[in-house]
Scaffold this motif. Structure first.
Motif, PDB file in Angstrom:
ATOM      1  N   UNK A 107      30.946  14.023   5.450  1.00 64.07           N
ATOM      2  CA  UNK A 107      30.627  15.186   6.376  1.00 64.07           C
ATOM      3  C   UNK A 107      29.396  14.340   7.348  1.00 64.07           C
ATOM      4  N   UNK A 108      29.533  14.845   8.549  1.00 62.15           N
ATOM      5  CA  UNK A 108      28.600  14.093   9.562  1.00 62.15           C
ATOM      6  C   UNK A 108      27.207  14.542   9.166  1.00 62.15           C
ATOM      7  N   UNK A 109      27.002  15.975   8.867  1.00 64.27           N
ATOM      8  CA  UNK A 109      25.736  16.064   8.359  1.00 64.27           C
ATOM      9  C   UNK A 109      25.216  15.493   7.142  1.00 64.27           C
ATOM     10  N   UNK A 110      26.118  15.039   6.317  1.00 63.74           N
ATOM     11  CA  UNK A 110      25.742  14.136   5.190  1.00 63.74           C
ATOM     12  C   UNK A 110      25.096  12.734   5.669  1.00 63.74           C
ATOM     13  N   UNK A 111      25.618  12.077   6.707  1.00 64.80           N
ATOM     14  CA  UNK A 111      25.394  10.797   7.263  1.00 64.80           C
ATOM     15  C   UNK A 111      24.133  11.002   7.916  1.00 64.80           C
ATOM     16  N   UNK A 112      23.763  12.051   8.782  1.00 66.32           N
ATOM     17  CA  UNK A 112      22.425  12.220   9.516  1.00 66.32           C
ATOM     18  C   UNK A 112      21.489  12.454   8.353  1.00 66.32           C
ATOM     19  N   UNK A 113      21.679  13.582   7.409  1.00 65.82           N
ATOM     20  CA  UNK A 113      20.673  13.710   6.336  1.00 65.82           C
ATOM     21  C   UNK A 113      20.226  12.458   5.595  1.00 65.82           C
ATOM     22  N   UNK A 114      21.123  11.506   5.278  1.00 71.72           N
ATOM     23  CA  UNK A 114      21.082  10.417   4.554  1.00 71.72           C
ATOM     24  C   UNK A 114      19.990   9.421   5.579  1.00 71.72           C
ATOM     25  N   UNK A 115      20.261   9.393   7.002  1.00 71.75           N
ATOM     26  CA  UNK A 115      19.782   8.425   7.885  1.00 71.75           C
ATOM     27  C   UNK A 115      18.226   8.975   7.846  1.00 71.75           C
ATOM     28  N   UNK A 116      17.912  10.393   8.190  1.00 74.97           N
ATOM     29  CA  UNK A 116      16.812  10.849   8.184  1.00 74.97           C
ATOM     30  C   UNK A 116      15.795  10.519   6.814  1.00 74.97           C
ATOM     31  N   UNK A 117      16.448  10.776   5.843  1.00 75.34           N
ATOM     32  CA  UNK A 117      15.588  10.656   4.752  1.00 75.34           C
ATOM     33  C   UNK A 117      15.177   9.408   4.606  1.00 75.34           C
ATOM     34  N   UNK A 118      16.035   8.403   4.793  1.00 72.85           N
ATOM     35  CA  UNK A 118      15.724   6.903   4.565  1.00 72.85           C
ATOM     36  C   UNK A 118      14.570   6.350   5.673  1.00 72.85           C
ATOM     37  N   UNK A 119      14.907   7.144   6.790  1.00 69.55           N
ATOM     38  CA  UNK A 119      13.776   6.556   7.930  1.00 69.55           C
ATOM     39  C   UNK A 119      12.560   7.107   7.143  1.00 69.55           C
ATOM     40  N   UNK A 120      12.491   8.390   6.832  1.00 62.94           N
ATOM     41  CA  UNK A 120      11.111   8.972   6.279  1.00 62.94           C
ATOM     42  C   UNK A 120      10.593   8.146   5.216  1.00 62.94           C
ATOM     43  N   UNK A 121      11.528   7.789   4.239  1.00 57.16           N
ATOM     44  CA  UNK A 121      10.964   6.811   3.055  1.00 57.16           C
ATOM     45  C   UNK A 121      10.608   5.584   3.522  1.00 57.16           C
ATOM     46  N   UNK A 122      11.234   4.978   4.619  1.00 57.74           N
ATOM     47  CA  UNK A 122      10.768   3.806   5.121  1.00 57.74           C
ATOM     48  C   UNK A 122       9.393   4.026   6.027  1.00 57.74           C
ATOM     49  N   UNK A 123       9.142   4.996   6.505  1.00 55.45           N
ATOM     50  CA  UNK A 123       7.847   5.225   7.384  1.00 55.45           C
ATOM     51  C   UNK A 123       7.155   5.343   6.163  1.00 55.45           C
ATOM     52  N   UNK A 124       7.011   6.106   5.227  1.00 53.80           N
ATOM     53  CA  UNK A 124       6.092   6.088   4.073  1.00 53.80           C
ATOM     54  C   UNK A 124       5.678   4.816   3.654  1.00 53.80           C
ATOM     55  N   UNK A 125       6.723   3.841   3.344  1.00 52.91           N
ATOM     56  CA  UNK A 125       6.358   2.581   2.633  1.00 52.91           C
ATOM     57  C   UNK A 125       6.010   1.668   3.727  1.00 52.91           C
ATOM     58  N   UNK A 126       6.049   1.919   4.866  1.00 53.91           N
ATOM     59  CA  UNK A 126       5.611   0.983   6.087  1.00 53.91           C
ATOM     60  C   UNK A 126       4.425   1.492   6.603  1.00 53.91           C
ATOM     61  N   UNK A 127       3.761   2.683   6.161  1.00 54.81           N
ATOM     62  CA  UNK A 127       2.399   2.973   6.729  1.00 54.81           C
ATOM     63  C   UNK A 127       1.469   2.086   6.871  1.00 54.81           C
ATOM     64  N   UNK A 128       0.861   1.950   7.991  1.00 55.82           N
ATOM     65  CA  UNK A 128      -0.258   1.088   8.061  1.00 55.82           C
ATOM     66  C   UNK A 128      -1.431   1.561   7.095  1.00 55.82           C
ATOM     67  N   UNK A 129      -1.532   2.766   6.956  1.00 54.46           N
ATOM     68  CA  UNK A 129      -2.623   3.280   6.129  1.00 54.46           C
ATOM     69  C   UNK A 129      -2.676   2.805   4.389  1.00 54.46           C
ATOM     70  N   UNK A 130      -1.137   3.011   4.189  1.00 53.79           N
ATOM     71  CA  UNK A 130      -0.740   2.435   2.771  1.00 53.79           C
ATOM     72  C   UNK A 130      -0.889   1.067   2.569  1.00 53.79           C
ATOM     73  N   UNK A 131      -0.395   0.242   3.733  1.00 55.49           N
ATOM     74  CA  UNK A 131      -0.631  -1.198   3.771  1.00 55.49           C
ATOM     75  C   UNK A 131      -1.896  -1.759   3.717  1.00 55.49           C
ATOM     76  N   UNK A 132      -2.953  -1.076   4.150  1.00 53.26           N
ATOM     77  CA  UNK A 132      -4.279  -1.341   4.148  1.00 53.26           C
ATOM     78  C   UNK A 132      -4.960  -1.120   2.943  1.00 53.26           C
ATOM     79  N   UNK A 133      -4.589   0.255   2.331  1.00 53.75           N
ATOM     80  CA  UNK A 133      -5.158   0.448   0.901  1.00 53.75           C
ATOM     81  C   UNK A 133      -4.526  -0.418  -0.052  1.00 53.75           C
ATOM     82  N   UNK A 134      -3.208  -0.629   0.086  1.00 57.04           N
ATOM     83  CA  UNK A 134      -2.504  -1.617  -1.033  1.00 57.04           C
ATOM     84  C   UNK A 134      -3.331  -3.045  -0.906  1.00 57.04           C
ATOM     85  N   UNK A 135      -3.565  -3.319   0.321  1.00 57.69           N
ATOM     86  CA  UNK A 135      -4.068  -4.621   0.570  1.00 57.69           C
ATOM     87  C   UNK A 135      -5.500  -4.922   0.023  1.00 57.69           C
TER      88      UNK A 135
END
Length: 375
Positions: A107-135
């Motif tokens: 379903x089209x909704x499934x595709x878009x939900x998956x993309x938005x969810x993975x974008x959010x996760x990517x943004x979380x893991x690519x957060x400059x604040x998190x990278x600085x803290x872990x760094x």
């Protein structure tokens, strides 16, 4: 947002173009029929999302996604599975290279939900604040080498129980810890296991691999003051629970994700999200242990379903999955193992709230058995 679909276009929803058109002019879907055409497209321009059909005329989907991961690691990788495949375990190779597995028909909704969810996760893991803290952590734990060696052996279908036992015995400290865990209340059925080959035979390769992972991860030297023994005990209980909650085809993923759910607590300078924030205190700028743990899992290259479950297990509603799968099972298992509240609204939205009493009873029986054996 440029989306590239690879495979038979008949697998795509007919209204996907309309849905994408409503997102704005910057969203585009392109299709190619084979893997080599996909590699040419990805080599010459930026592709934000690649969706690969269940079969291609020239390359196996795991091979193509693996090449995309090497060439464009930032690209979101989605694999489609036939409905018949969802009843069996997807190949370990596919799980290792795809960010998300979606069933057909789509379903089209499934595709878009998956993309938005993975974008959010990517943004979380690519957060400059998190990278600085872990760094600021001087020495991040290195990937558990023996666990990944066992994973490769399973992926390649190589080695019998003797070969696997020999691989584990190459690290005497880990081998001793594995035997100790094999004979714990989590895994013992009353008969002592005295050799690694017996552990492989009784437990199976997947469970042995998770015991190796637990032995390596909870022995890491990170400078954290957390009670490692208590953390490991909760993790093992949650791991067993998640494996029981999920169907057999997803049990291995759930067990590993639950085992690692609170691994961020092993890192110094993180906030224990189990402790409430002081509303009148100074803002706490430290990263939460769930996102820190997910970041570490991402660095280690663990499969995305595990990374996502670790990141969202305390806030499972942040996952856009509309079915009860690994993130939901890990949330329930870790909450019950830690005597914490379960998000009943989340379970209700997925239609599985009625199963919570049985899961509570299961957790209680496991805890009682462990307490009896420890007495």
């Amino acid at each position: 947002m440029r989306i590239l679909y690879v495979g038979d276009a008949a697998c795509l929803p007919e209204d996907l173009a309309d849905y994408i058109g409503d997102m704005g002019d910057e969203w585009k879907v392109e299709t190619v029929s084979d893997g080599n055409s996909a590699m040419f497209a990805v080599s010459n321009t930026t592709v934000d999302v690649i969706i690969v059909g269940p079969s291609l005329p020239d390359l196996a989907p795991p091979v193509l996604l693996g090449q995309i991961r090497t060439l464009r690691p930032e690209t979101i990788r989605i694999a489609l599975l036939q409905a018949t495949e969802m009843g069996s375990t997807p190949s370990i190779r596919l799980i290792g290279v795809a960010h998300r597995l979606l069933p057909l028909p789509l379903a089209s909704e499934t595709v878009l939900e998956a993309i938005h969810s993975l974008e959010e996760l990517r943004d979380l893991l690519d957060s400059p604040r998190l990278r600085r803290a872990i760094g600021r952590v001087e020495h991040l734990p290195s990937p558990p080498h023996l666990y990944f060696a066992l994973t490769r052996a399973l992926e390649e279908d190589e080695g019998n129980s003797g070969d696997i036992a020999q691989l584990v015995s190459g690290d005497p400290a880990i081998a001793a810890k594995v035997l100790q865990l094999c004979n714990s209340a989590f895994f013992s059925n009353g008969r002592a296991i005295t050799d690694l080959r017996g552990a492989v035979t009784r437990l199976g390769l997947a469970t042995l691999r998770d015991l190796v992972l637990a032995s390596e991860v909870f022995s890491m030297k990170t400078g954290s003051n957390v009670d490692r023994a208590a953390l490991q005990q909760r993790a093992l209980l949650a791991s067993r629970l998640a494996a029981r909650i999920l169907p057999r085809t997803s049990a291995e993923l759930g067990a590993t994700a639950a085992l690692l759910a609170d691994v961020g607590l092993l890192l110094p300078g993180v906030r224990d999200e189990r402790q409430p924030l002081d509303p009148d205190g100074e803002p706490d700028e430290r990263p939460g242990h769930t996102e820190a743990g997910a970041y570490l899992m991402g660095l280690w290259g663990l499969p995305m379903p595990i990374v996502e479950a670790v990141a969202f297990h305390r806030q499972p509603q942040r996952s856009s999955l509309r079915t009860f799968w690994v993130p939901g099972a890990v949330h329930v298992a870790t909450a019950l193992a830690g005597n914490e509240p379960v998000d009943e609204d989340y379970l209700k939205s997925l239609g599985v709230l009625n199963q919570l009493p049985a899961w509570r009873e299961m957790a209680g029986l496991m805890s009682e058995r462990i307490a009896e054996d420890a007495a």
